[in-house]
Design an enzyme around this catalytic site. Structure first.
Site, PDB file in Angstrom:
ATOM      1  N   GLU A  10      37.446 -51.624 -84.268  1.00  0.00           N
ATOM      2  CA  GLU A  10      37.625 -50.420 -83.805  1.00  0.00           C
ATOM      3  C   GLU A  10      36.366 -50.234 -82.837  1.00  0.00           C
ATOM      4  O   GLU A  10      35.318 -49.928 -83.495  1.00  0.00           O
ATOM      5  CB  GLU A  10      37.660 -49.135 -84.600  1.00  0.00           C
ATOM      6  CG  GLU A  10      38.692 -49.755 -86.042  1.00  0.00           C
ATOM      7  CD  GLU A  10      40.161 -49.936 -85.652  1.00  0.00           C
ATOM      8  OE1 GLU A  10      40.700 -49.477 -84.556  1.00  0.00           O
ATOM      9  OE2 GLU A  10      40.954 -50.929 -86.453  1.00  0.00           O
ATOM     10  N   CYS A  27      34.371 -41.631 -81.074  1.00  0.00           N
ATOM     11  CA  CYS A  27      34.785 -42.831 -80.023  1.00  0.00           C
ATOM     12  C   CYS A  27      36.172 -42.151 -79.153  1.00  0.00           C
ATOM     13  O   CYS A  27      36.052 -42.822 -78.142  1.00  0.00           O
ATOM     14  CB  CYS A  27      35.509 -43.740 -80.999  1.00  0.00           C
ATOM     15  SG  CYS A  27      36.567 -43.369 -82.431  1.00  0.00           S
TER      16      CYS A  27
HETATM   17  P1  NAD Z   1      26.971 -50.504 -83.612  1.00  0.00           P
HETATM   18  O1  NAD Z   1      27.789 -51.684 -83.245  1.00  0.00           O
HETATM   19  O2  NAD Z   1      25.478 -50.815 -83.251  1.00  0.00           O
HETATM   20  O3  NAD Z   1      26.637 -50.656 -85.303  1.00  0.00           O
HETATM   21  C1  NAD Z   1      27.916 -50.626 -86.140  1.00  0.00           C
HETATM   22  C2  NAD Z   1      27.681 -51.393 -87.603  1.00  0.00           C
HETATM   23  O4  NAD Z   1      27.508 -52.527 -87.301  1.00  0.00           O
HETATM   24  C3  NAD Z   1      26.260 -50.696 -87.977  1.00  0.00           C
HETATM   25  O5  NAD Z   1      26.740 -50.718 -89.363  1.00  0.00           O
HETATM   26  C4  NAD Z   1      25.325 -51.920 -87.804  1.00  0.00           C
HETATM   27  O6  NAD Z   1      24.425 -52.251 -88.874  1.00  0.00           O
HETATM   28  C5  NAD Z   1      26.338 -53.223 -87.961  1.00  0.00           C
HETATM   29  N1  NAD Z   1      26.142 -54.442 -87.317  1.00  0.00           N
HETATM   30  C6  NAD Z   1      24.946 -54.558 -86.235  1.00  0.00           C
HETATM   31  N2  NAD Z   1      24.872 -56.083 -85.893  1.00  0.00           N
HETATM   32  C7  NAD Z   1      25.736 -56.508 -86.615  1.00  0.00           C
HETATM   33  C8  NAD Z   1      26.159 -57.934 -86.757  1.00  0.00           C
HETATM   34  N3  NAD Z   1      25.649 -59.015 -86.051  1.00  0.00           N
HETATM   35  N4  NAD Z   1      27.132 -58.173 -87.825  1.00  0.00           N
HETATM   36  C9  NAD Z   1      27.661 -57.266 -88.511  1.00  0.00           C
HETATM   37  N5  NAD Z   1      27.500 -56.044 -88.398  1.00  0.00           N
HETATM   38  C10 NAD Z   1      26.308 -55.545 -87.482  1.00  0.00           C
HETATM   39  O7  NAD Z   1      27.650 -49.296 -83.410  1.00  0.00           O
HETATM   40  P2  NAD Z   1      26.850 -47.890 -83.578  1.00  0.00           P
HETATM   41  O8  NAD Z   1      25.995 -47.401 -82.356  1.00  0.00           O
HETATM   42  O9  NAD Z   1      26.556 -47.689 -84.984  1.00  0.00           O
HETATM   43  O10 NAD Z   1      28.229 -46.937 -83.354  1.00  0.00           O
HETATM   44  C11 NAD Z   1      28.746 -46.408 -82.162  1.00  0.00           C
HETATM   45  C12 NAD Z   1      29.911 -47.120 -81.369  1.00  0.00           C
HETATM   46  O11 NAD Z   1      30.932 -47.129 -82.501  1.00  0.00           O
HETATM   47  C13 NAD Z   1      30.207 -46.525 -80.185  1.00  0.00           C
HETATM   48  O12 NAD Z   1      30.741 -47.364 -79.485  1.00  0.00           O
HETATM   49  C14 NAD Z   1      31.791 -45.672 -80.870  1.00  0.00           C
HETATM   50  O13 NAD Z   1      32.701 -45.696 -79.673  1.00  0.00           O
HETATM   51  C15 NAD Z   1      32.298 -46.553 -81.814  1.00  0.00           C
HETATM   52  N6  NAD Z   1      33.102 -46.130 -82.818  1.00  0.00           N
HETATM   53  C16 NAD Z   1      34.586 -46.508 -82.635  1.00  0.00           C
HETATM   54  C17 NAD Z   1      35.256 -46.005 -83.412  1.00  0.00           C
HETATM   55  C18 NAD Z   1      36.954 -46.131 -83.409  1.00  0.00           C
HETATM   56  O14 NAD Z   1      37.444 -45.870 -84.062  1.00  0.00           O
HETATM   57  N7  NAD Z   1      37.290 -47.072 -82.190  1.00  0.00           N
HETATM   58  C19 NAD Z   1      34.815 -44.972 -84.288  1.00  0.00           C
HETATM   59  C20 NAD Z   1      33.501 -44.485 -84.379  1.00  0.00           C
HETATM   60  C21 NAD Z   1      32.641 -45.147 -83.753  1.00  0.00           C
END
Ligand code: NAD
Length: 510
Positions: A240, A274
């Site tokens: 997502e 999002c």
């Molecule tokens: P991010 O991708 O920076 O981090 C998300 C998660 O992934 C964190 O827990 C982080 O520690 C982890 N992570 C980082 N590197 C990783 C790796 N290599 N392997 C596995 N996990 C790893 O995102 P963010 O900045 O925390 O969140 C914002 C983003 O989330 C925005 O783009 C937003 O649109 C999206 N979002 C999408 C939805 C949806 O339902 N489509 C809902 C909420 C947020």
């Protein structure tokens, strides 16, 4: 948990309130060894959890729901402290999670029932056919920082309801709400099938390295990394990801409702949703009137660090880095000719960024093509429906969209031409509160979906096909050895007849 864990071997994470920089908590950075050990432990307990069946799991999930509701104020304090949200924004997460828990708990039994599909032809009619849904052993749920309690509520709960164990990895920016989430599960005395792994991307990667299914929510950049790691391991995943949701406002719309709904849909949670409205296309006939209404709505908003008194409309950004992205998008737009009608800069306090309306924007500007994830509403004048749809679809993202019109048929017609996973007509964000509908992104906004009634639980299951004789069996079936021309010909004839749906191509004896 039964102390089989090595100690965390990296420094802990200090969690700060972004509204004022105060330290509000600390969590360990769990190493790959710790994550692997937690996963092994979950594997020990999952089979009993699965065997318990949905009705017994429902008892635990309903107790969990009650725990959420009983502790709502305290949990809201925690999540507000680590996000800098307003009280209004923060308050939604616990009841929304409780509502979802209620839904999955009550419906899991029905959703997980075996299917007995009708045989498609005469040849399989002699068999009892069954599809069985068996949960993955350990599901890794990796969450972002924008809804630190609601995201686990959205994704952990259906996985537990399916009978899987869950390893939850929250964002390093806002891990404290997830600590509460997992604490709640153990406080009610539920079986130890939910564990937490706190840390950064390395911890997240360790989760992906150990689990059997990955439910990831976050940025596109990380989503790609997760997908390739899953591909290496051949484990399934659901992503997502981000969005750049368009709002299409037509001349026949209720403009007051559109201006109110778009202000809220774009600025709720400081635009860090999002499915936020991230760009607005307005038919030229009502453009000026709509923009006036939108600007006056946005100007009136009160912004600040809220206590528990619901004083403010718009809170802080979750991180300084996110505030800087918003700033960059506004500066880039202005440098290319856009006008700021209200807002347009950081307030200078904490991570706050003023609620902003931009006009004279186009698709050369980052505010129109990249995810901003902040309190900005760039507005574009369009000639007609065709242009609105073309520009709305001119995006690498395809999460969701809103359509504002007084014509029901037009709403449906436009929705069906938008390349997005969800469309709200005359409303914003609302699909995210309907677990009966799929919530997933098209294009670069995701792979798979959450929610969607039965599919929201069945995604956490492997499907198993079972055939069993319906009628007494003989010592050998028609195609078994030794090969007999007569029997083979008979079977082929029956297959031909079934495929042809009639005697014309029966082909007996050919
Ligand atoms: P991010 O991708 O920076 O981090 C998300 C998660 O992934 C964190 O827990 C982080 O520690 C982890 N992570 C980082 N590197 C990783 C790796 N290599 N392997 C596995 N996990 C790893 O995102 P963010 O900045 O925390 O969140 C914002 C983003 O989330 C925005 O783009 C937003 O649109 C999206 N979002 C999408 C939805 C949806 O339902 N489509 C809902 C909420 C947020």
């Amino acid at each position: 948990m039964v102390g089989i864990e090595p100690k965390a071997d990296r420094l802990g994470i200090e969690v700060r309130n972004p509204a004022d920089g105060t330290v509000v908590g600390e969590v360990p950075v769990d190493s790959a060894e710790v994550v692997a050990a937690r996963c092994r432990e979950l594997r020990l307990f999952q089979p009993d959890w699965a065997a318990m069946g949905p009705q017994s799991r429902k008892v635990w999930l309903m107790r969990f729901k009650d725990w959420m509701l009983d502790n709502a104020e305290r949990i809201t304090d925690v999540l507000q402290s680590e996000t800098g949200k307003t009280r209004a924004d923060a308050s939604i997460e616990v009841p929304a999670s409780a509502d979802l828990t209620n839904y999955w708990a009550r419906n899991a039994g029905k959703f997980l029932c075996d299917d007995h599909p009708k045989p498609h032809s005469l040849l399989s009619a002699a068999k009892k056919l069954t599809t069985v849904y068996r949960p993955y052993c350990v599901v890794g749920v990796i969450t972002p920082w924008n809804f630190p309690f609601a995201m686990p509520g959205m994704d952990v709960v259906p996985a537990l309801a399916a009978g899987a164990a869950v390893l939850l990895k929250p964002s390093e920016v806002t891990p404290l709400s997830a600590v509460e989430f997992v604490r709640g599960w153990s406080e009610i005395g539920a079986p130890p099938v939910l564990a937490l792994a706190t840390g950064d991307g390395e911890t997240g990667s360790a989760v992906v390295a150990n689990v059997d299914f990955v439910q990831f929510t976050g940025s596109n950049r990380t989503g790609r990394l997760v997908a390739s790691q899953c591909a290496e391991r051949l484990v399934p995943y659901s992503l997502e990801l981000g969005g750049k949701d368009p709002a299409l406002v037509f001349a026949d719309a209720d403009l007051d409702r559109a201006a109110n709904g778009i202000a809220w849909g774009g600025l709720f949670n400081s635009g860090q949703v999002c499915v936020s409205v991230e760009r607005v296309y307005v038919e030229s006939a009502v453009y000026d009137e709509f923009v006036d209404k939108l600007v006056s709505n946005v100007r009136r908003l009160r912004q600040g660090k809220d206590g528990d008194r619901y004083q403010f409309d718009v809170g802080a950004m979750a991180t300084a880095a996110q505030r800087d992205i918003v700033n960059r998008h506004v500066d880039d737009a202005v440098s290319k000719g856009a006008k700021v009608l209200t807002g347009g800069k950081p307030t200078g306090v904490g991570t706050f960024f003023e609620p902003t309306v931009l006009v004279d924007v186009d698709h050369t500007m980052s505010c129109m093509i990249e995810e901003t994830f902040g309190p900005t509403l760039p507005v574009v004048k369009v000639a007609d429906e065709t242009e609105a749809i073309r520009l709305a679809n001119d995006s690498s993202y395809g999460l969701s969209a809103t359509v504002w019109t007084g014509d029901k048929d037009r709403g449906q017609r436009v929705a069906r031409q938008l390349e997005v996973g969800a469309v709200n007509i005359n409303d914003a964000l609302i699909n995210a509160f309907s677990p009966v509908l799929p919530m997933g992104g098209w294009k670069h906004s995701g792979v798979g979906a959450r929610f969607g009634g039965a599919t929201g639980i069945l995604k956490y299951c492997q499907r198993q096909a079972i055939t069993a004789p319906r009628i007494p069996t003989q010592s050998r079936e028609l195609l078994w050895y030794p090969v007999s021309r007569r029997r083979v010909k008979f079977v082929l004839s029956v297959m031909r007849a079934a495929a042809a749906r009639g005697a014309r191509r029966f082909g007996l004896g050919k």
